[in-house]
Design a protein around this motif. Structure first.
Motif, PDB file in Angstrom:
ATOM      1  N   VAL A 161      47.805 -43.617 -15.316  1.00  0.00           N
ATOM      2  CA  VAL A 161      46.554 -43.649 -14.553  1.00  0.00           C
ATOM      3  C   VAL A 161      46.856 -43.972 -13.094  1.00  0.00           C
ATOM      4  CG1 VAL A 161      44.374 -44.873 -14.245  1.00  0.00           C
ATOM      5  CG2 VAL A 161      45.122 -44.225 -16.544  1.00  0.00           C
ATOM      6  N   ASP A 162      47.732 -44.957 -12.843  1.00  0.00           N
ATOM      7  CA  ASP A 162      48.105 -45.304 -11.473  1.00  0.00           C
ATOM      8  C   ASP A 162      48.736 -44.116 -10.760  1.00  0.00           C
ATOM      9  OD1 ASP A 162      47.190 -47.856 -11.973  1.00  0.00           O
ATOM     10  OD2 ASP A 162      49.181 -48.728 -12.234  1.00  0.00           O
ATOM     11  N   ASP A 163      49.635 -43.417 -11.428  1.00  0.00           N
ATOM     12  CA  ASP A 163      50.291 -42.255 -10.833  1.00  0.00           C
ATOM     13  C   ASP A 163      49.299 -41.139 -10.545  1.00  0.00           C
ATOM     14  OD1 ASP A 163      52.729 -43.512 -10.772  1.00  0.00           O
ATOM     15  OD2 ASP A 163      53.508 -42.515 -12.557  1.00  0.00           O
ATOM     16  N   SER A 164      48.312 -40.961 -11.399  1.00  0.00           N
ATOM     17  CA  SER A 164      47.286 -39.942 -11.160  1.00  0.00           C
ATOM     18  C   SER A 164      46.483 -40.273  -9.902  1.00  0.00           C
ATOM     19  CB  SER A 164      46.335 -39.839 -12.355  1.00  0.00           C
ATOM     20  OG  SER A 164      47.030 -39.418 -13.496  1.00  0.00           O
ATOM     21  N   VAL A 165      46.187 -41.541  -9.716  1.00  0.00           N
ATOM     22  CA  VAL A 165      45.450 -41.972  -8.520  1.00  0.00           C
ATOM     23  C   VAL A 165      46.307 -41.749  -7.275  1.00  0.00           C
ATOM     24  CG1 VAL A 165      44.475 -43.979  -7.330  1.00  0.00           C
ATOM     25  CG2 VAL A 165      43.993 -43.613  -9.754  1.00  0.00           C
ATOM     26  N   ILE A 166      47.589 -42.115  -7.346  1.00  0.00           N
ATOM     27  CA  ILE A 166      48.491 -41.918  -6.206  1.00  0.00           C
ATOM     28  C   ILE A 166      48.597 -40.434  -5.872  1.00  0.00           C
ATOM     29  CG2 ILE A 166      50.902 -42.068  -5.449  1.00  0.00           C
ATOM     30  CD1 ILE A 166      51.062 -44.721  -7.044  1.00  0.00           C
ATOM     31  N   THR A 167      48.753 -39.590  -6.888  1.00  0.00           N
ATOM     32  CA  THR A 167      48.843 -38.145  -6.668  1.00  0.00           C
ATOM     33  C   THR A 167      47.599 -37.629  -5.963  1.00  0.00           C
ATOM     34  OG1 THR A 167      50.271 -37.828  -8.590  1.00  0.00           O
ATOM     35  CG2 THR A 167      49.081 -35.898  -7.804  1.00  0.00           C
ATOM     36  N   SER A 168      46.440 -38.062  -6.408  1.00  0.00           N
ATOM     37  CA  SER A 168      45.181 -37.625  -5.781  1.00  0.00           C
ATOM     38  C   SER A 168      45.097 -38.077  -4.330  1.00  0.00           C
ATOM     39  CB  SER A 168      43.980 -38.173  -6.555  1.00  0.00           C
ATOM     40  OG  SER A 168      43.948 -37.641  -7.845  1.00  0.00           O
ATOM     41  N   LYS A 169      45.500 -39.320  -4.071  1.00  0.00           N
ATOM     42  CA  LYS A 169      45.452 -39.836  -2.700  1.00  0.00           C
ATOM     43  C   LYS A 169      46.414 -39.078  -1.790  1.00  0.00           C
ATOM     44  CE  LYS A 169      43.987 -44.584  -3.650  1.00  0.00           C
ATOM     45  NZ  LYS A 169      44.385 -46.012  -3.563  1.00  0.00           N
ATOM     46  N   VAL A 170      47.613 -38.785  -2.283  1.00  0.00           N
ATOM     47  CA  VAL A 170      48.591 -38.045  -1.472  1.00  0.00           C
ATOM     48  C   VAL A 170      48.086 -36.632  -1.199  1.00  0.00           C
ATOM     49  CG1 VAL A 170      50.925 -37.075  -1.438  1.00  0.00           C
ATOM     50  CG2 VAL A 170      50.571 -39.421  -2.216  1.00  0.00           C
ATOM     51  N   LYS A 171      47.545 -35.962  -2.213  1.00  0.00           N
ATOM     52  CA  LYS A 171      47.012 -34.607  -2.012  1.00  0.00           C
ATOM     53  C   LYS A 171      45.887 -34.613  -0.979  1.00  0.00           C
ATOM     54  CE  LYS A 171      48.053 -32.560  -6.510  1.00  0.00           C
ATOM     55  NZ  LYS A 171      47.492 -31.996  -7.751  1.00  0.00           N
ATOM     56  N   SER A 196      47.130 -28.406   6.194  1.00  0.00           N
ATOM     57  CA  SER A 196      46.074 -27.965   5.275  1.00  0.00           C
ATOM     58  C   SER A 196      46.323 -26.575   4.697  1.00  0.00           C
ATOM     59  CB  SER A 196      44.711 -28.025   5.967  1.00  0.00           C
ATOM     60  OG  SER A 196      44.699 -27.144   7.080  1.00  0.00           O
ATOM     61  N   SER A 197      47.064 -25.732   5.408  1.00  0.00           N
ATOM     62  CA  SER A 197      47.320 -24.394   4.892  1.00  0.00           C
ATOM     63  C   SER A 197      48.656 -24.300   4.153  1.00  0.00           C
ATOM     64  CB  SER A 197      47.297 -23.378   6.035  1.00  0.00           C
ATOM     65  OG  SER A 197      48.358 -23.652   6.934  1.00  0.00           O
ATOM     66  N   ALA A 198      49.415 -25.385   4.127  1.00  0.00           N
ATOM     67  CA  ALA A 198      50.719 -25.377   3.460  1.00  0.00           C
ATOM     68  C   ALA A 198      50.547 -25.358   1.944  1.00  0.00           C
ATOM     69  CB  ALA A 198      51.534 -26.584   3.888  1.00  0.00           C
ATOM     70  N   GLU A 199      51.541 -24.833   1.269  1.00  0.00           N
ATOM     71  CA  GLU A 199      51.537 -24.779  -0.192  1.00  0.00           C
ATOM     72  C   GLU A 199      52.403 -25.921  -0.723  1.00  0.00           C
ATOM     73  OE1 GLU A 199      52.996 -20.888  -1.123  1.00  0.00           O
ATOM     74  OE2 GLU A 199      51.674 -19.968   0.341  1.00  0.00           O
ATOM     75  N   ILE A 200      51.833 -27.123  -0.759  1.00  0.00           N
ATOM     76  CA  ILE A 200      52.586 -28.309  -1.156  1.00  0.00           C
ATOM     77  C   ILE A 200      52.068 -28.810  -2.493  1.00  0.00           C
ATOM     78  CG2 ILE A 200      53.205 -30.673  -0.560  1.00  0.00           C
ATOM     79  CD1 ILE A 200      52.840 -29.896   2.385  1.00  0.00           C
ATOM     80  N   ASN A 201      52.981 -28.980  -3.440  1.00  0.00           N
ATOM     81  CA  ASN A 201      52.646 -29.544  -4.748  1.00  0.00           C
ATOM     82  C   ASN A 201      53.071 -31.002  -4.766  1.00  0.00           C
ATOM     83  OD1 ASN A 201      51.829 -26.978  -5.806  1.00  0.00           O
ATOM     84  ND2 ASN A 201      53.999 -26.462  -5.914  1.00  0.00           N
ATOM     85  N   VAL A 202      52.278 -31.832  -5.428  1.00  0.00           N
ATOM     86  CA  VAL A 202      52.542 -33.265  -5.491  1.00  0.00           C
ATOM     87  C   VAL A 202      52.605 -33.699  -6.950  1.00  0.00           C
ATOM     88  CG1 VAL A 202      51.722 -35.557  -4.820  1.00  0.00           C
ATOM     89  CG2 VAL A 202      51.282 -33.589  -3.324  1.00  0.00           C
ATOM     90  N   GLU A 203      53.668 -34.400  -7.305  1.00  0.00           N
ATOM     91  CA  GLU A 203      53.801 -35.004  -8.633  1.00  0.00           C
ATOM     92  C   GLU A 203      54.262 -36.442  -8.448  1.00  0.00           C
ATOM     93  OE1 GLU A 203      55.979 -32.827 -11.580  1.00  0.00           O
ATOM     94  OE2 GLU A 203      55.407 -30.918 -10.694  1.00  0.00           O
ATOM     95  N   THR A 204      53.793 -37.328  -9.317  1.00  0.00           N
ATOM     96  CA  THR A 204      54.154 -38.738  -9.212  1.00  0.00           C
ATOM     97  C   THR A 204      54.611 -39.253 -10.567  1.00  0.00           C
ATOM     98  OG1 THR A 204      52.417 -38.984  -7.554  1.00  0.00           O
ATOM     99  CG2 THR A 204      53.350 -41.004  -8.447  1.00  0.00           C
TER     100      THR A 204
END
Length: 104
Positions: free
Chosen positions: A36-46, A56-64
């Motif tokens: 759950v903590d990692d999901s929150v961090i991922t959302s905040k980073v995205k 904003s136009s970059a194709e960046i994927n985020v995983e935590t």
């Protein structure tokens, strides 16, 4: 009657302990709370990356995983890579950032 109460008490305690151990984390697997903590961090980073006008136009994927953020995908310049890493590091809860982004 006392034996029955003791039996159910012992059974309930065992069930609670098994459930707690099942939610514990290991080196390769997150516990429920960490997930759950990692999901929150991922959302905040995205959100932070998307809010950055140059990214904003970059194709960046985020995983935590356990507070370690991995950025991957494609960006337009080296400056965009550096900016994305800096933005990710600025998010609360991020322990470190792994950069796996590539230039287009």
């Amino acid at each position: 009657m006392k034996h029955l109460i003791r039996f159910f008490s012992a059974f309930f305690l065992t069930l609670v302990l098994v459930a707690a151990v099942g939610c514990a984390s290991t080196q390769t697997q997150e516990g429920t709370g960490e997930y759950v903590d990692d999901s929150v961090i991922t959302s905040k980073v995205k959100t932070a990356i998307f809010s950055e006008p140059s990214l904003s136009s970059a194709e960046i994927n985020v995983e935590t995983f356990k507070g370690v953020v991995q950025l991957s995908g494609f960006v337009n310049s080296r400056a965009d890579i550096n900016k994305a890493v800096a933005v990710a590091r600025g998010v609360g809860g991020v322990k470190s950032v792994k950069n796996d982004m590539r230039l287009k």
